[in-house]
Structure formats: structure tokens, C-alpha cells
Design a protein around this motif. Structure first.
Motif, short mmCIF file in Angstrom:
data_model
loop_
_atom_site.label_atom_id
_atom_site.label_comp_id
_atom_site.label_asym_id
_atom_site.label_seq_id
_atom_site.Cartn_x
_atom_site.Cartn_y
_atom_site.Cartn_z
N ALA A 1 -22.38 19.44 -32.10
CA ALA A 1 -21.33 19.63 -31.10
C ALA A 1 -20.05 18.89 -31.46
CB ALA A 1 -21.83 19.17 -29.73
N ALA A 2 -20.18 17.68 -32.00
CA ALA A 2 -19.01 16.86 -32.33
C ALA A 2 -19.41 15.87 -33.41
CB ALA A 2 -18.48 16.12 -31.10
N ALA A 3 -18.41 15.33 -34.09
CA ALA A 3 -18.67 14.32 -35.13
C ALA A 3 -17.48 13.38 -35.20
CB ALA A 3 -18.93 14.98 -36.48
N VAL A 4 -17.77 12.12 -35.57
CA VAL A 4 -16.71 11.13 -35.67
C VAL A 4 -16.99 10.23 -36.86
CG1 VAL A 4 -17.87 9.52 -34.08
CG2 VAL A 4 -15.37 9.39 -34.38
N GLU A 5 -15.94 9.93 -37.63
CA GLU A 5 -16.07 9.04 -38.78
C GLU A 5 -15.84 7.60 -38.34
OE1 GLU A 5 -16.08 7.05 -42.40
OE2 GLU A 5 -14.21 7.13 -41.25
N GLN A 6 -16.40 6.67 -39.10
CA GLN A 6 -16.38 5.25 -38.75
C GLN A 6 -14.97 4.74 -38.43
OE1 GLN A 6 -15.01 2.94 -41.14
NE2 GLN A 6 -15.37 1.08 -39.91
N ALA A 7 -13.99 5.11 -39.24
CA ALA A 7 -12.65 4.57 -39.04
C ALA A 7 -12.09 4.96 -37.67
CB ALA A 7 -11.72 5.05 -40.15
N GLU A 8 -12.30 6.21 -37.28
CA GLU A 8 -11.81 6.68 -35.99
C GLU A 8 -12.58 6.02 -34.85
OE1 GLU A 8 -11.12 10.86 -33.47
OE2 GLU A 8 -12.11 10.90 -35.43
N LYS A 9 -13.89 5.89 -35.03
CA LYS A 9 -14.70 5.30 -33.96
C LYS A 9 -14.37 3.82 -33.77
CE LYS A 9 -19.29 5.37 -32.01
NZ LYS A 9 -20.34 6.34 -31.73
N THR A 10 -14.16 3.11 -34.87
CA THR A 10 -13.83 1.69 -34.80
C THR A 10 -12.47 1.46 -34.15
OG1 THR A 10 -15.16 1.26 -36.78
CG2 THR A 10 -13.57 -0.42 -36.17
N ALA A 11 -11.55 2.39 -34.37
CA ALA A 11 -10.20 2.24 -33.82
C ALA A 11 -10.15 2.52 -32.33
CB ALA A 11 -9.23 3.17 -34.55
N PHE A 12 -11.20 3.16 -31.80
CA PHE A 12 -11.22 3.50 -30.37
C PHE A 12 -11.45 2.24 -29.54
CE2 PHE A 12 -13.67 4.89 -26.60
CZ PHE A 12 -12.71 5.70 -26.01
N THR A 13 -10.58 1.99 -28.58
CA THR A 13 -10.69 0.77 -27.77
C THR A 13 -10.97 1.05 -26.30
OG1 THR A 13 -8.28 0.77 -27.45
CG2 THR A 13 -9.16 -0.53 -29.30
N GLY A 14 -11.12 2.31 -25.93
CA GLY A 14 -11.38 2.65 -24.54
C GLY A 14 -12.82 2.40 -24.16
N ALA A 15 -13.12 2.58 -22.88
CA ALA A 15 -14.50 2.42 -22.39
C ALA A 15 -15.32 3.63 -22.78
CB ALA A 15 -14.48 2.25 -20.87
N GLY A 16 -16.61 3.40 -23.03
CA GLY A 16 -17.50 4.49 -23.38
C GLY A 16 -17.71 4.63 -24.88
N ASP A 17 -18.44 5.68 -25.25
CA ASP A 17 -18.84 5.91 -26.64
C ASP A 17 -18.15 7.15 -27.17
OD1 ASP A 17 -20.14 5.92 -29.07
OD2 ASP A 17 -22.01 6.75 -28.29
N LEU A 18 -17.17 6.97 -28.04
CA LEU A 18 -16.46 8.10 -28.64
C LEU A 18 -17.38 8.82 -29.63
CD1 LEU A 18 -13.77 9.67 -29.22
CD2 LEU A 18 -13.40 8.02 -31.07
N VAL A 19 -17.59 10.12 -29.42
CA VAL A 19 -18.42 10.90 -30.36
C VAL A 19 -17.61 11.94 -31.10
CG1 VAL A 19 -20.58 10.48 -29.12
CG2 VAL A 19 -19.19 12.48 -28.52
N GLY A 20 -16.30 12.01 -30.83
CA GLY A 20 -15.43 12.86 -31.64
C GLY A 20 -14.96 14.11 -30.93
N ALA A 21 -14.11 14.85 -31.64
CA ALA A 21 -13.60 16.11 -31.11
C ALA A 21 -14.66 17.19 -31.26
CB ALA A 21 -12.33 16.51 -31.87
N PRO A 22 -14.71 18.13 -30.31
CA PRO A 22 -15.65 19.25 -30.47
C PRO A 22 -15.40 19.98 -31.79
CG PRO A 22 -14.70 19.24 -28.26
CD PRO A 22 -13.94 18.23 -29.07
N LEU A 23 -16.46 20.34 -32.47
CA LEU A 23 -16.34 21.04 -33.75
C LEU A 23 -15.85 22.47 -33.52
CD1 LEU A 23 -19.55 19.55 -35.36
CD2 LEU A 23 -17.19 19.15 -36.09
N PRO A 24 -15.33 23.13 -34.56
CA PRO A 24 -14.78 24.48 -34.40
C PRO A 24 -15.74 25.41 -33.67
CG PRO A 24 -14.29 23.65 -36.59
CD PRO A 24 -15.19 22.64 -35.96
N GLY A 25 -15.20 26.09 -32.66
CA GLY A 25 -16.01 27.04 -31.88
C GLY A 25 -16.68 26.43 -30.67
N VAL A 26 -16.72 25.10 -30.58
CA VAL A 26 -17.39 24.43 -29.46
C VAL A 26 -16.36 24.13 -28.37
CG1 VAL A 26 -18.69 22.40 -28.71
CG2 VAL A 26 -19.13 23.41 -30.96
N ALA A 27 -16.66 24.54 -27.14
CA ALA A 27 -15.82 24.24 -25.98
C ALA A 27 -16.50 23.17 -25.15
CB ALA A 27 -15.61 25.51 -25.14
N ALA A 28 -15.72 22.23 -24.65
CA ALA A 28 -16.26 21.12 -23.86
C ALA A 28 -15.46 20.96 -22.58
CB ALA A 28 -16.22 19.82 -24.67
N LYS A 29 -16.18 20.70 -21.48
CA LYS A 29 -15.53 20.41 -20.20
C LYS A 29 -16.50 19.58 -19.36
CE LYS A 29 -17.09 24.59 -17.74
NZ LYS A 29 -16.65 25.80 -17.00
#
Length: 492
Positions: A309-337
Motif C-alpha cells: 500500500a505504501a513505502a517509506v525510506e529511512q531518510a524520509e522516516k527519520t526526518a518526520f517529526t510529527g506524531a504517529g508512524d509515517l509509512v509513506g505516500a500511497p503507491l501508484p494506483g492506491v487511494a487512501a482516505k
């Protein structure tokens, strides 16, 4: 993808397909492309002569590897659907599940038959159990037979004209997930949804022909082999797996978070791109993998109902400072709401068609509390894991990432009943190897202080229990562990 794989196997019959590793880490070819194609043809012919065709159901209890892959190729060619039988589910649950989809034939290796028969007492110790397979339908053995095994699937195959490839869409695979004997649940993927998922994996990983890939799951095997990359099945022993990494130097590696943690403790080195999923992967874990040599370290968010459904690389995940667990942008063709309650809903071509016995639904309810933040999915916790304290709903996934500081191996927030309808909030923290407990408690003060109203009532330093085939953190067992700790502390 399966069609592409079948053609690739025939175009390069001498190319290694599946690699094995000895205990010393030496690499050997378990099966070539040509041998795998021949095995799939034999299984296709054998099933065809027994009347298996479009729409039939084939129960599959075969360990991952070349034979299991050949079985899936055969079932796909005939237009049948494979119902995956999980020995860890227990016989009563499995019987109830298969009542929804009675198999026309059951294909089982000797190990699965032993679990259902003479080795049942030993299997119970490993929490494996199958009913007598003959209860489920006619049984045939895939691979070597043991005394008492059913007849071999391909024992009577001579020169048989293979049927044409099944065309059109239809059910491809049934994977049983949660549920009980009274209401079993089974995910049904069609040929088109399975193909879309495999295509997404291939586009994400982009395996290069001729360079090995390390991974044992079906969605690693298929795209890699279809791209011409041989696949090595991960060794069970952490020490041998470490040697395997060193000898293979794989272009891509897919392992679960527990496997990665054990390898890191062993001092293993990585290279290429490393992918992990099936259980939460913290930014700290991905960082440690890159520090151990990986070019990239990716966390993959996937469900049985929709993968990936989604993927995130270490550099992007480490840079995230918000609350919760960043799992990345939806992959092509995947819709999320998210719905009105905040539950994450996903849709796309790779989404399951339906649950067995239910009507099709284009949207998959994930069971995850989440938000879509700037086009990226941020998980806030499993809805069923919500903790109610002082009339406030606390979703552990919002706060657990903050506890994964460098000294922490794994951390969970669990609720312990307080006896008055309320719950006590406990952080169960697994220290890293060699970490001083007093120093760790001091290091945790900062993250704990920033948790505000969700600050736990107690912190327990202990190994977190794991469960399931993917060795996910077992929240229920961790909660019981925390309850014992609180009881002992109150008595002391």
C-alpha cells in the motif's frame, strides 16, 4: 506477472531460479528456471487429469519454496483458485474456514501431513495443528513422500497434452486471516488484483536480471524471478543468514523486523536495498540497517487485503517529526482516505475483491487509526488497541515511535485493567543489547515528558513477546506481562 514468469523460465532454462545456502553460507542452486518450469508443467498435467479446472478450489499446505511456487503456477494456468492452509490456525478454525470453500483436492507436503498425523504431538509443542487432511478433500503429496503419506501428485503423469492457459479474470487465491469458528474470514484475490499487486512490487523494487534477491515470501519470489533475478530463501538460523548475506551480496533483501534485529545483534552487514514489513519498523531500526551497510532501508506498509500500500525510506522516516508512524505516500494506483471515525480506508487495482461469503467492496477497512498528512499516510494505532484511561481514548501508535530512541530495541504501550472500568497505561520497553537500565530510564525521560496526557503510569523494561509467523509484537501477552509487573510492584 505469473504469465511473464512462466515465459521467463522457458526462455532461460539454465539460469538459476531458487538458491539455497549451506550451514557454512555456501550458495548453491536449488532449482534452475527450466527445472521449475518442468515441475510446474507436471503439476499442471497431474491436476488437469484429475479434473481440476477453471473455478476449482485447491487446498495448499506446502512450505514456501520451489514446489509451492510450481503449485501456484499450475493452479494459475488452470484458472483454479488456491486456498492457503495455515497449520498455525488450529484444526477447528481451519475446518470452519474451509466450510466456506471446500477444496476439490488438497496438496500437502510430507511435513504438513505429519503435522496432521503421526507427528501431531510434536507439532502441538510448536503450536501447529491440522485436522486429518482427508476430512478436507482428496489429498495428494507434493515432493518426497514419507511412510503413510498420500499418493504423489505427479506419480501417474506420463506424456499428457497440457491445457491452454486459462483466460479472463476469476478468483486466484484465498488467504484466511482473522475470525473465529463461528465467523471465519478469508481474503479473496482475483487474478487481476494479484497481478496488480505483483506489478506494484516489481515497479517498487525494480530487480535487475542476474543479481540475487534474498527473500522468502510469494510477492518477493514472483516479481524477482519474472525479472530474471534468482531468489535465495532466507536461512532460519540467524548465524547462517548472516553468512548468507555476506556470500550473496544481494541487490535487494526482504526480511521481517525481528529478523533484522537478530541480524544486527549478530553483527551482520547489509548491502543494496533492504525492505522490511509484516510488523512495525521504526526509524531507528531502519537507521541501524543503513549504518550496517545498506544503501537504502525501506519500511513497507502492506495488508493481506492490499499489498503493497505504501513505502517509506529511512531518510524520509527519520526526518518526520510529527506524531504517529509515517509509512509513506500511497503507491501508484492506491487511494487512501479516512472515514468519520479516523479509520484508514484503502482502494486500488491490487485490493482484494471481497471476503469469502461477502459482497465485493472496493474499499478496504484497515483497522488502523490514521491521518493522511500532505499526501502521506501516518498511522496512529490499531483501533482495537485503543486504551481508555481517565475517559480519554489513547491510540498507542501515536506515541510509540517517540519511545524508539537509540537505546531501545522495541517499545509498546499497553493497557492494564484498573478494576474500576478504567485502564492503567504501561510502556513496555525492550532495551538494546548491553544498555544500562538506569541510563535507559534517564534517556526515556525526555520522550515520556513530551507525551502529555498520554504519559504512561509505569515503565517496564523487559523483552517484548512476539507471536505469529511474522513474529509481530504480541500486545495481549505484553499487557499480561505488564499486569504481573504492576501486581508484583503493589505487593512489594
Amino acid at each position: 506477472m505469473l504469465d511473464t514468469l512462466a515465459h521467463t523460465l522457458r526462455r532461460h532454462p539454465d539460469r538459476p531460479a531458487v538458491l539455497g545456502t549451506t550451514r557454512t553460507g555456501a550458495v548453491r542452486t536449488k532449482v534452475t528456471c527450466g527445472e521449475l518450469a518442468h515441475l510446474a508443467d507436471r503439476y499442471t498435467a497431474a491436476l488437469h487429469t484429475r479434473g481440476v479446472g477453471f473455478g476449482a478450489t485447491v487446498g495448499v499446505a506446502v512450505r514456501p519454496g520451489p514446489r509451492a511456487l510450481a503449485v501456484m503456477l499450475a493452479v494459475h494456468r488452470l484458472g483454479a483458485r488456491a486456498a492457503v492452509l495455515d497449520p498455525g490456525a488450529g484444526p477447528d478454525v481451519l475446518r470452519a474456514r474451509l466450510a466456506l470453500a471446500p477444496p476439490d483436492v488438497v496438496l500437502a507436503d510430507a511435513t504438513a501431513q505429519a503435522v496432521a498425523g503421526w507427528a501431531r504431538p510434536l507439532a502441538r509443542r510448536a503450536r501447529l495443528a491440522l485436522p486429518d487432511l482427508a476430512e478436507l478433500g482428496p489429498v495428494l503429496t507434493v515432493g518426497p513422500r514419507l511412510p503413510g503419506s498420500a499418493p504423489a501428485l505427479d506419480a501417474d503423469v506420463r506424456t499428457v497434452a497440457l491445457p491452454p492457459w486459462a483466460d479472463g479474470d476469476g478468483d486466484a487465491v484465498i488467504v484466511f486471516t482473522s475470525g473465529t469458528t463461528s465467523r471465519p474470514r478469508a481474503v479473496v484475490h482475483t487474478r487481476s488484483s494479484l497481478a496488480a499487486g505483483m506489478a506494484t512490487v516489481a515497479e517498487l523494487v525494480q530487480p535487475e536480471a542476474g543479481r540475487p534477491v534474498l527473500g522468502g515470501t510469494f510477492f518477493v519470489l514472483l516479481p524477482s524471478l519474472a525479472s530474471g533475478a534468482p531468489v535465495a530463501l532466507p536461512a532460519r538460523s540467524t548465524r547462517v543468514l548472516s553468512r548468507q548475506l555476506r556470500r550473496l551480496s544481494p541487490q535487494a533483501t526482504y526480511l521481517t523486523p525481528p529478523q533484522l534485529r537478530r541480524l544486527l545483534a549478530e553483527g551482520a552487514r547489509f548491502n543494496g536495498r533492504v525492505w522490511t514489513g509484516s510488523a512495525p519498523a521504526s526509524a531507528q531500526l531502519l537507521t541501524r540497517v543503513k549504518q550496517a551497510g545498506a544503501d537504502e532501508a525501506w519500511g513497507v506498509y502492506a495488508l493481506t487485503e492490499l499489498f503493497p500500500a505504501a513505502a517509506v525510506e529511512q531518510a524520509e522516516k527519520t526526518a518526520f517529526t510529527g506524531a504517529g508512524d509515517l509509512v509513506g505516500a500511497p503507491l501508484p494506483g492506491v487511494a487512501a482516505k479516512t472515514d468519520a471515525s479516523g479509520e484508514l480506508l484503502l482502494s486500488g487495482p491490487s485490493a482484494r475483491d471481497r471476503y469469502l461469503g461477502e459482497a465485493p467492496d472496493p474499499w478496504v477497512a484497515t483497522g488502523d487509526q490514521a491521518r493522511v498528512d500532505g499526501g502521506r499516510i501516518v498511522l496512529e494505532g490499531r483501533r482495537k488497541d485503543m486504551i481508555l484511561r481517565h475517559a480519554e481514548n489513547i491510540y498507542p501508535g501515536l506515541y510509540e515511535p517517540a519511545l524508539h530512541i537509540p537505546e531501545v530495541e522495541l517499545a509498546l504501550l499497553v493497557g492494564v485493567p484498573a478494576g474500576d472500568g478504567d485502564e492503567r497505561l504501561v510502556a513496555v520497553v525492550q532495551p538494546g543489547a548491553g544498555v544500562d537500565p538506569a541510563a535507559l530510564r534517564s534517556a526515556l525521560e525526555g520522550p515520556l515528558g513530551r507525551m502529555g496526557a498520554a504519559r504512561p503510569d509505569a515503565v517496564l523494561l523487559a523483552d517484548i513477546p512476539l507471536s505469529g509467523r511474522s513474529l509481530k509484537p504480541d500486545r495481549a501477552a505484553a499487557a499480561r506481562l505488564a499486569a504481573r509487573h504492576l501486581a508484583e510492584r503493589s505487593r512489594g
